[in-house]
Design an enzyme around this catalytic site. Structure first.
Site, PDB file in Angstrom:
ATOM      1  CG  HIS A 170      -6.981 -14.483  32.903  1.00 38.39           C
ATOM      2  ND1 HIS A 170      -8.319 -14.673  33.337  1.00 38.39           N
ATOM      3  CD2 HIS A 170      -6.552 -13.716  33.977  1.00 38.39           C
ATOM      4  CE1 HIS A 170      -8.503 -13.743  34.020  1.00 38.39           C
ATOM      5  NE2 HIS A 170      -7.515 -13.240  34.428  1.00 38.39           N
ATOM      6  CG  ASP A 382      -8.613 -22.609  25.988  1.00 41.41           C
ATOM      7  OD1 ASP A 382      -8.215 -21.732  26.685  1.00 41.41           O
ATOM      8  OD2 ASP A 382      -9.546 -22.621  25.394  1.00 41.41           O
TER       9      ASP A 382
HETATM   10  C1  G6P Z   1      -6.782 -14.610  26.177  1.00 44.61           C
HETATM   11  C2  G6P Z   1      -5.903 -14.007  27.435  1.00 44.61           C
HETATM   12  C3  G6P Z   1      -6.462 -12.583  27.565  1.00 44.61           C
HETATM   13  C4  G6P Z   1      -6.509 -11.807  26.486  1.00 44.61           C
HETATM   14  C5  G6P Z   1      -7.276 -12.560  25.497  1.00 44.61           C
HETATM   15  C6  G6P Z   1      -7.734 -11.833  24.319  1.00 44.61           C
HETATM   16  O1  G6P Z   1      -7.862 -14.988  26.833  1.00 44.61           O
HETATM   17  O2  G6P Z   1      -6.013 -14.640  28.488  1.00 44.61           O
HETATM   18  O3  G6P Z   1      -5.398 -12.009  28.555  1.00 44.61           O
HETATM   19  O4  G6P Z   1      -7.141 -10.448  26.521  1.00 44.61           O
HETATM   20  O5  G6P Z   1      -6.840 -13.793  25.050  1.00 44.61           O
HETATM   21  O6  G6P Z   1      -6.447 -11.603  23.287  1.00 44.61           O
HETATM   22  P1  G6P Z   1      -5.693 -10.121  23.256  1.00 44.61           P
HETATM   23  O7  G6P Z   1      -4.321 -10.240  22.811  1.00 44.61           O
HETATM   24  O8  G6P Z   1      -6.542  -9.597  22.186  1.00 44.61           O
HETATM   25  O9  G6P Z   1      -5.930  -9.396  24.465  1.00 44.61           O
END
Ligand code: G6P
Length: 484
Positions: A170, A382
């Site tokens: 992602h 991004d």
């Molecule tokens: C990004 C990553 C996700 C993640 C999100 C929020 O979008 O690609 O995998 O879940 O950030 O970050 P966190 O560390 O809170 O899961």
């Protein structure tokens, strides 16, 4: 197998529901993100499983019973991988957030390459793989999400467990000169080659990976020229693909058309006295370029003094990873900058920057999107950036303008109809904002219509469908109802 059909098993660091402490009580919060929205119906219809970490590392909590209700309502099973505090520190805060996150966003000077992070990353990946092995069968399709879990196929194979696996990253995949800084680079590359399909947001990310792979394995051959290609590398044969993630267009469009939301949007415009609104919305993260963006707003008011009193910049920063020092420092930096810019330009009746540090309910966020004349989306780097797409989907008046960083994955799809900017170029952004403010109505409509058509067509359901088709194409007929 459920009802004779192939089950889908999604594996991600976070479950679609997370545990949050509310006073002394633990509560379950369902995720509202695009991925959850898109996968939920597939998991429900096919019978599916989602495996992940609950977000809590307190052994006294009975996670499974807390999640049972959510699972019953959602119509698919949830399996949690319990993690200790030490595991969370090394695997999540350490390797995932202090190494892979900055490195893959081209910010290698922020990396802390501690070997103990790497060891914990492997241990936790092994733990996840054990759970996948235990709770799935060879007939299931296992879809692993994101950089936290790059070693799933590798460990499943090393345990002798045969599964059909796909992996989607992602975040961006960096070019070789940046990726090569990773002390465990070949182990990561090799682990990724163990999946049957590896998906990225853009062909650029996919090609960066292929180039790194070639350095590791010079005999690598790539067949095909479309979004999905076949790779032969050493003794491995697998697929690589570019699948730009998206949003549920109809959900955002529908909410923006809703009367209550439209009223909220009108109230926002009223409160800001119908001045032009430039909007930024991000998780508060150093990859999002928020300080640089505020400086570009400062430059805008310095270069074009006639805009003072006629334009407002609204920045919504959603709290994220708040335990981490760097994120705390970034918050302070942003707050000081907002103060500085407001201190420089404000006069009675006008404050240029409106800053919110909180997460808004979905309908209020959509009201902001639809109230805004311009979305200023300027991440330093991004993977995709869904805010850019959400803004367009909510812009039912088709009157808005998108100003987008050339380093967001979304730029590959939206470049023709957005102002593409370099997030480090304050004067360039200021000039494009000034152009955007003065763009005539017909031109705004033309470009916004194109943006919305593109996002409507290539929505999140299309994304799920195209990944799964590429992943299981020998058995395409198993997922017929997913075509959009
Ligand atoms: C990004 C990553 C996700 C993640 C999100 C929020 O979008 O690609 O995998 O879940 O950030 O970050 P966190 O560390 O809170 O899961």
């Amino acid at each position: 197998m459920v009802g004779g059909k192939q089950r889908l098993v999604v594996v991600s660091n976070r479950l679609p529901a997370t545990l949050k402490k509310d006073g002394d009580e633990w509560t379950v919060q369902g995720g509202a993100g695009g991925l959850v929205t898109a996968l939920a119906p597939v998991l429900k219809n096919r019978g599916g499983v989602w495996i992940g970490w609950s977000g809590a590392s307190d052994p006294s909590i009975d996670v499974d019973s807390l999640l049972a209700d959510f699972s019953a309502k959602a119509g698919y099973e949830l399996y949690t991988v319990p993690l200790t505090k030490e595991e969370v520190d090394g695997y999540y805060f350490g390797f995932s957030n202090e190494i892979i996150w900055p490195l893959f966003h081209d910010l290698q000077t922020r990396c802390r390459f501690h070997p103990r992070y790497w060891r914990m990353y492997l241990d936790v990946n092994f733990k996840f793989a054990e759970m996948v092995a235990r709770s799935t069968t060879p007939d299931d399709y296992i879809w692993i999400q994101d950089y936290h879990l790059m070693h799933q196929a590798f460990f499943l194979k090393s345990m002798g467990v045969k599964r059909q696996t796909g992996f989607f990253l992602h975040i961006p995949f960096p070019p070789p000169d940046i990726f090569m800084k990773l002390p465990w680079r070949w182990k990561v590359i090799q682990a990724l080659t163990e999946f049957d399909l590896v998906g990225f947001h853009t062909t650029q990310d996919r090609d960066n990976f292929a180039e790194c792979l070639r350095r590791f394995q010079p005999d690598t051959e790539i067949e095909g020229s479309g979004a999905v290609v076949e790779v032969r590398s050493g003794n491995r044969q697998f697929r690589l693909g570019a699948f730009p993630i998206s949003i549920d267009f109809n959900q955002f469009n529908g909410l923006a058309e809703n009367e209550d939301v439209a009223r909220k949007a009108f109230n926002i415009r009223e409160a800001l006295r119908h001045r032009k609104i430039i909007l930024g919305v991000d998780r508060l993260d150093y990859t999002k370029g928020i300080p640089e963006r505020i400086r570009s707003i400062q430059t805008l008011f310095r270069m074009f003094p006639d805009l003072r009193g006629r334009v407002n910049f609204v920045q919504i920063a959603v709290p994220s990873r708040e335990e981490v020092d760097e994120y705390k420092e970034l918050r302070t930096e942003i707050e000081q900058l907002v103060g500085r810019v407001n201190g420089e330009f404000s006069f009675p009746g006008w404050v240029p920057v409106h800053y919110h540090y909180k997460s808004f309910p979905h309908d209020e966020l959509v009201a902001y999107y639809s109230a805004a004349d311009i979305a200023l989306v300027t991440p330093l780097r991004d993977g995709m950036n869904l805010v850019a797409k959400e803004y367009c989907a909510a812009n039912v008046s088709q009157d808005g303008v998108l100003v987008l960083s050339e380093f967001a994955g979304a730029a590959a799809q939206l470049q023709e109809d957005a102002y593409l900017v370099n997030p480090y170029d304050m004067e360039g952004i200021a000039k494009d904002l000034n152009r955007a403010i003065h763009r005539d109505k017909a031109e705004r409509k033309l470009h916004m219509t194109n943006l919305r058509d593109q996002i409507r067509k290539n929505n999140i359901y299309w994304w799920v469908d195209s990944f799964l088709q590429a992943g299981i194409s020998k058995r395409l007929g198993d997922f017929p109802e997913m075509a959009t």
